[in-house]
Design a protein around this motif. Structure first.
Motif, PDB file in Angstrom:
ATOM      1  N   TRP A  11       0.812  -1.221   0.000  1.00  0.00           N
ATOM      2  CA  TRP A  11       0.000   0.000   0.000  1.00  0.00           C
ATOM      3  C   TRP A  11       0.842   1.265   0.000  1.00  0.00           C
ATOM      4  CZ3 TRP A  11       0.582   3.775   3.593  1.00  0.00           C
ATOM      5  CH2 TRP A  11       1.232   3.431   4.789  1.00  0.00           C
ATOM      6  N   TRP A  12       2.028   1.185   0.627  1.00  0.00           N
ATOM      7  CA  TRP A  12       2.818   2.396   0.819  1.00  0.00           C
ATOM      8  C   TRP A  12       3.599   2.803  -0.417  1.00  0.00           C
ATOM      9  CZ3 TRP A  12       7.801   1.350  -0.300  1.00  0.00           C
ATOM     10  CH2 TRP A  12       8.270   0.044  -0.099  1.00  0.00           C
ATOM     11  N   ARG A  13       3.729   1.928  -1.391  1.00  0.00           N
ATOM     12  CA  ARG A  13       4.582   2.237  -2.539  1.00  0.00           C
ATOM     13  C   ARG A  13       3.896   3.282  -3.420  1.00  0.00           C
ATOM     14  NH1 ARG A  13       9.178  -0.399  -4.087  1.00  0.00           N
ATOM     15  NH2 ARG A  13       9.855  -0.160  -6.251  1.00  0.00           N
ATOM     16  N   GLY A  14       4.299   4.503  -3.256  1.00  0.00           N
ATOM     17  CA  GLY A  14       3.687   5.606  -3.964  1.00  0.00           C
ATOM     18  C   GLY A  14       2.602   6.315  -3.186  1.00  0.00           C
ATOM     19  N   ALA A  15       2.352   5.886  -1.939  1.00  0.00           N
ATOM     20  CA  ALA A  15       1.298   6.508  -1.144  1.00  0.00           C
ATOM     21  C   ALA A  15       1.636   7.959  -0.825  1.00  0.00           C
ATOM     22  CB  ALA A  15       1.103   5.727   0.160  1.00  0.00           C
ATOM     23  N   ALA A  16       0.615   8.806  -0.802  1.00  0.00           N
ATOM     24  CA  ALA A  16       0.769  10.185  -0.358  1.00  0.00           C
ATOM     25  C   ALA A  16       0.575  10.238   1.159  1.00  0.00           C
ATOM     26  CB  ALA A  16      -0.242  11.086  -1.051  1.00  0.00           C
ATOM     27  N   ILE A  17       1.452  10.975   1.832  1.00  0.00           N
ATOM     28  CA  ILE A  17       1.475  11.028   3.296  1.00  0.00           C
ATOM     29  C   ILE A  17       1.302  12.477   3.735  1.00  0.00           C
ATOM     30  CG2 ILE A  17       2.875  10.568   5.357  1.00  0.00           C
ATOM     31  CD1 ILE A  17       4.329   8.418   3.653  1.00  0.00           C
ATOM     32  N   TYR A  18       0.526  12.678   4.778  1.00  0.00           N
ATOM     33  CA  TYR A  18       0.247  14.023   5.302  1.00  0.00           C
ATOM     34  C   TYR A  18       0.851  14.124   6.697  1.00  0.00           C
ATOM     35  CZ  TYR A  18      -2.647  18.164   6.498  1.00  0.00           C
ATOM     36  OH  TYR A  18      -3.103  19.409   6.857  1.00  0.00           O
ATOM     37  N   GLN A  19       1.784  15.049   6.878  1.00  0.00           N
ATOM     38  CA  GLN A  19       2.423  15.212   8.181  1.00  0.00           C
ATOM     39  C   GLN A  19       1.612  16.146   9.065  1.00  0.00           C
ATOM     40  OE1 GLN A  19       6.286  17.096   8.326  1.00  0.00           O
ATOM     41  NE2 GLN A  19       6.395  16.925  10.557  1.00  0.00           N
ATOM     42  N   ILE A  20       1.352  15.683  10.289  1.00  0.00           N
ATOM     43  CA  ILE A  20       0.649  16.480  11.295  1.00  0.00           C
ATOM     44  C   ILE A  20       1.611  16.821  12.421  1.00  0.00           C
ATOM     45  CG2 ILE A  20      -1.147  16.426  13.075  1.00  0.00           C
ATOM     46  CD1 ILE A  20      -2.858  14.788  11.166  1.00  0.00           C
ATOM     47  N   TYR A  21       1.736  18.106  12.705  1.00  0.00           N
ATOM     48  CA  TYR A  21       2.507  18.592  13.844  1.00  0.00           C
ATOM     49  C   TYR A  21       1.493  18.870  14.948  1.00  0.00           C
ATOM     50  CZ  TYR A  21       6.178  21.158  16.336  1.00  0.00           C
ATOM     51  OH  TYR A  21       7.106  21.578  17.257  1.00  0.00           O
ATOM     52  N   PRO A  22       1.362  17.980  15.934  1.00  0.00           N
ATOM     53  CA  PRO A  22       0.189  18.014  16.824  1.00  0.00           C
ATOM     54  C   PRO A  22       0.004  19.297  17.607  1.00  0.00           C
ATOM     55  CG  PRO A  22       1.800  16.369  17.563  1.00  0.00           C
ATOM     56  CD  PRO A  22       2.231  16.828  16.211  1.00  0.00           C
ATOM     57  N   ARG A  23       1.089  19.990  17.967  1.00  0.00           N
ATOM     58  CA  ARG A  23       0.947  21.246  18.709  1.00  0.00           C
ATOM     59  C   ARG A  23       0.164  22.289  17.923  1.00  0.00           C
ATOM     60  NH1 ARG A  23       4.646  22.009  23.111  1.00  0.00           N
ATOM     61  NH2 ARG A  23       4.142  24.231  23.019  1.00  0.00           N
ATOM     62  N   SER A  24       0.149  22.164  16.602  1.00  0.00           N
ATOM     63  CA  SER A  24      -0.370  23.243  15.763  1.00  0.00           C
ATOM     64  C   SER A  24      -1.492  22.816  14.827  1.00  0.00           C
ATOM     65  CB  SER A  24       0.769  23.833  14.924  1.00  0.00           C
ATOM     66  OG  SER A  24       1.774  24.369  15.748  1.00  0.00           O
ATOM     67  N   PHE A  25      -2.024  21.630  14.997  1.00  0.00           N
ATOM     68  CA  PHE A  25      -3.060  21.159  14.069  1.00  0.00           C
ATOM     69  C   PHE A  25      -4.459  21.579  14.521  1.00  0.00           C
ATOM     70  CE2 PHE A  25      -5.819  17.872  12.113  1.00  0.00           C
ATOM     71  CZ  PHE A  25      -5.495  18.104  10.786  1.00  0.00           C
ATOM     72  N   MET A 356       1.382  20.133  -8.179  1.00  0.00           N
ATOM     73  CA  MET A 356       1.376  19.128  -9.241  1.00  0.00           C
ATOM     74  C   MET A 356       2.753  18.491  -9.401  1.00  0.00           C
ATOM     75  SD  MET A 356       0.305  19.471 -13.275  1.00  0.00           S
ATOM     76  CE  MET A 356      -1.359  18.792 -13.209  1.00  0.00           C
ATOM     77  N   LEU A 357       3.800  19.281  -9.272  1.00  0.00           N
ATOM     78  CA  LEU A 357       5.152  18.759  -9.424  1.00  0.00           C
ATOM     79  C   LEU A 357       5.479  17.748  -8.329  1.00  0.00           C
ATOM     80  CD1 LEU A 357       7.910  18.749 -10.781  1.00  0.00           C
ATOM     81  CD2 LEU A 357       8.509  20.780  -9.445  1.00  0.00           C
ATOM     82  N   LEU A 358       5.183  18.076  -7.067  1.00  0.00           N
ATOM     83  CA  LEU A 358       5.454  17.137  -5.975  1.00  0.00           C
ATOM     84  C   LEU A 358       4.750  15.809  -6.218  1.00  0.00           C
ATOM     85  CD1 LEU A 358       6.602  16.479  -3.157  1.00  0.00           C
ATOM     86  CD2 LEU A 358       4.532  17.523  -2.181  1.00  0.00           C
ATOM     87  N   LEU A 359       3.536  15.854  -6.745  1.00  0.00           N
ATOM     88  CA  LEU A 359       2.758  14.639  -6.971  1.00  0.00           C
ATOM     89  C   LEU A 359       3.157  13.922  -8.252  1.00  0.00           C
ATOM     90  CD1 LEU A 359      -0.784  15.828  -5.826  1.00  0.00           C
ATOM     91  CD2 LEU A 359       1.056  14.801  -4.481  1.00  0.00           C
ATOM     92  N   SER A 360       4.099  14.484  -9.004  1.00  0.00           N
ATOM     93  CA  SER A 360       4.587  13.850 -10.232  1.00  0.00           C
ATOM     94  C   SER A 360       5.842  13.022 -10.009  1.00  0.00           C
ATOM     95  CB  SER A 360       4.889  14.919 -11.298  1.00  0.00           C
ATOM     96  OG  SER A 360       3.750  15.679 -11.611  1.00  0.00           O
ATOM     97  N   LEU A 361       6.487  13.185  -8.867  1.00  0.00           N
ATOM     98  CA  LEU A 361       7.776  12.543  -8.638  1.00  0.00           C
ATOM     99  C   LEU A 361       7.603  11.069  -8.298  1.00  0.00           C
ATOM    100  CD1 LEU A 361       9.549  15.299  -6.511  1.00  0.00           C
ATOM    101  CD2 LEU A 361       9.396  15.071  -9.006  1.00  0.00           C
ATOM    102  N   ARG A 362       8.578  10.287  -8.707  1.00  0.00           N
ATOM    103  CA  ARG A 362       8.583   8.869  -8.328  1.00  0.00           C
ATOM    104  C   ARG A 362       8.982   8.764  -6.863  1.00  0.00           C
ATOM    105  NH1 ARG A 362      12.567   4.855  -7.982  1.00  0.00           N
ATOM    106  NH2 ARG A 362      11.754   2.733  -8.227  1.00  0.00           N
ATOM    107  N   GLY A 363       8.094   8.241  -6.056  1.00  0.00           N
ATOM    108  CA  GLY A 363       8.342   8.138  -4.627  1.00  0.00           C
ATOM    109  C   GLY A 363       7.083   8.481  -3.859  1.00  0.00           C
TER     110      GLY A 363
END
Length: 538
Positions: A11-25, A356-363
């Motif tokens: 599932w993780w191969r190519g998955a988009a991940i959202y970072q949460i900084y809990p103090r500020s979310f 769009m560019l970030l979402l175009s990269l392999r990874g």
């Protein structure tokens, strides 16, 4: 070539991940500090984006000298963030929304308030005596070698209890763990097991290359003068002996064996420093090591160019045993990308192209909270700074506080809907104007574009997991071909503020699946970007 199919790819191969900084979310109890119940309450926003996982920065028990990266209990939630029951509720809600949870693990150091360190410093012959890095002074009483702390000054602090120095690569309140010690490794694996048993789907491992050092404590050599200003003693050395010891690799293999013994898990490490690229490859080489790594290719870059993107992509070829990269343009330590990479009057158009560019990269693309809103770096006056690095190196180190300001949910609320009380860091008018509620109501907003692109990408195997060939990378234009199992997607960009000619070698046929800034096949306006299915006509 990549030959994963939807039935075989993890599932993780190519998955988009959202970072949460809990103090500020999101703050649920009105004390001005974000917390775990706040994340749970606002998790629908993240799920609607179309990401597959969230990475939550530290929420563990800590005196907060470095805002949670100084841990005093790895298996407890700090009361300011909630309770273990709150974390369990967050896991349940995430599962309901189809989100995986990844949490930070900090293995290079603890807090000086950790019980392990309290016992370690008490004598030279206690059960935890060699769980940290202790050394006798030189004959003249000075530290055992010349190693310097990232946060300024020597990487050694004198402790009168043991009449020795202890090592700290970061703050003096963050003593270095002796990860060469098998007992320390066993304890850290026990921490990982605790959170895996609690339902997490993996880990982001902080500063992994700092976890082991040269046991002979040899001096670091002087770094060559590059002509760039050096604001810290650390910058005057080549970090050859205080980090990146080869014994890290067997520990990585022990850790990965544990993580992989749980289904559908994922491991991601952070690697910085002058040798980051090679170390990331080494740490992810083959099936027995970590799944992915990310470094600082873009996090502190002062510009974004086709050549920089091309070099990063070429460094991670689609070859057997080569690890899978992850990419971040900003995070909790690095300044907001829009404040680094474009002029103020071009922010909106540039933000669309950048997304769009970030979402175009392999990874794996990693979005930091607020990136989907186009948040800018906030200027925090000295008297309001909380970041210990910025305070110590003022004014030459850019404050991390400027990227950690609270997420604005409601534009017309005094505190942006983040809290009912005064927030721990101030919200700026420039970012309040980009609040979630305002962008929800605007079909042309960056938030809605980000959702559209993430969902498009999630349903396209070539964009998620395909190989990546750099076809064009000149001063303005970038063309990548993503390919898997015969499906080819061209991603074409104009990374400049002026219109550019369509590259002569790139065909003008195909089906457009997404475009930004009025880009069309054959035409590249300023900050243009387009995804095209190659060889398929509408």
């Amino acid at each position: 070539m990549t030959n994963d199919t939807p039935n075989t790819a993890p599932w993780w191969r190519g998955a988009a991940i959202y970072q949460i900084y809990p103090r500020s979310f999101a703050d649920s109890n009105g004390d001005g500090i974000g917390d775990l119940p706040g994340i749970t309450a606002r998790l629908d926003h993240v799920a609607r984006l179309g990401v597959e996982a969230i990475w939550i920065s530290p929420f563990y028990q800590s005196p907060m000298a470095d805002f949670g990266y100084d841990i005093s209990d790895y298996c407890a939630v700090d009361p300011m963030f909630g309770t273990l029951e709150d974390f369990d509720a967050l896991v349940v809600r995430a599962r309901e929304l189809g989100l995986k949870i990844i949490v930070d693990q900090v293995y290079a150091h603890t807090s000086d308030r950790h019980p392990w360190f309290a016992q370690s410093r008490s004598s030279r012959d206690n059960p935890h005596a060699d769980w940290y890095v202790w050394a006798d002074p030189k004959q003249d009483g000075t530290p055992p070698n010349n190693w310097q702390s990232i946060f300024g000054g020597p990487a050694w602090r004198w402790d009168a209890r043991r009449r020795q120095y202890y090592m700290h690569n970061f703050l003096a309140e963050q003593p270095q763990l002796n990860c060469h010690n098998p007992a320390v490794q066993d304890a850290l694996l026990g921490v990982a097991k605790f959170w895996l048993d609690r339902g997490v789907s993996g880990f982001r491992i902080d500063a992994l290359n700092h976890s082991m050092f040269d046991p002979d404590l040899r001096d670091n050599p002087a770094a060559p003068d590059t002509g760039q200003p050096r604001t810290r003693p650390y910058d005057f050395q080549t970090q050859l002996h205080n980090q990146s010891h080869p014994d890290i690799l067997p520990f990585i293999e022990r850790l990965q064996a544990l993580i992989a013994s749980y289904p559908d898990t994922y491991s991601l490490c952070e690697v910085g420093g002058a040798r980051a690229g090679q170390e990331m490859k080494t740490f992810t080489h083959g099936p027995d090591r970590l799944d992915s790594a990310y470094g600082f290719d873009f996090l502190y870059a002062d510009n974004l160019t086709p050549q920089r993107i091309a070099a990063a992509q070429d460094y991670w070829p689609d070859e057997p045993d080569t690890g899978w990269p992850s990419w971040a343009f900003e995070n909790h330590d690095a300044p907001r990308a829009l404040s680094r990479w474009c002029a103020p009057d071009q922010i909106d158009a540039f933000a669309r192209m950048k997304t769009m560019l970030l979402l175009s990269l392999r990874g794996n693309p990693i979005l930091f909270q607020g990136e989907e809103l186009g948040l800018l770096q906030d200027e925090i006056p000295f008297e309001m700074l909380r970041d210990p690095e910025a305070i110590a190196n003022w004014p030459l180190t850019l404050s991390r506080d400027g990227v950690r300001t609270p997420l604005p949910w409601i534009a017309q609320s005094e505190h942006g809907g983040f809290t009912a009380d005064r927030p721990w860091l101030p919200l700026s008018e420039q970012n309040l104007s980009r609040a979630v509620d305002r962008q929800e109501a605007d079909p042309a907003s960056l938030l809605n574009l980000t959702r559209h692109l993430l969902h498009r990408r999630a349903g396209d195997a070539a964009l998620r997991r395909g190989s990546c060939d750099v076809l064009v990378a000149d001063d303005a234009r970038l063309v990548l071909r993503r390919e898997i199992a015969g499906r080819r997607v061209l991603t074409v960009f104009n990374m400049s503020a002026q219109a550019a000619a369509w590259p002569a070698a790139i065909p003008t046929g195909g089906t457009v699946i997404a475009a930004v800034n009025d880009t069309e096949i054959g035409s590249l306006p300023a900050w243009g970007g387009i995804w095209i299915i190659e060889g398929e006509e509408a």
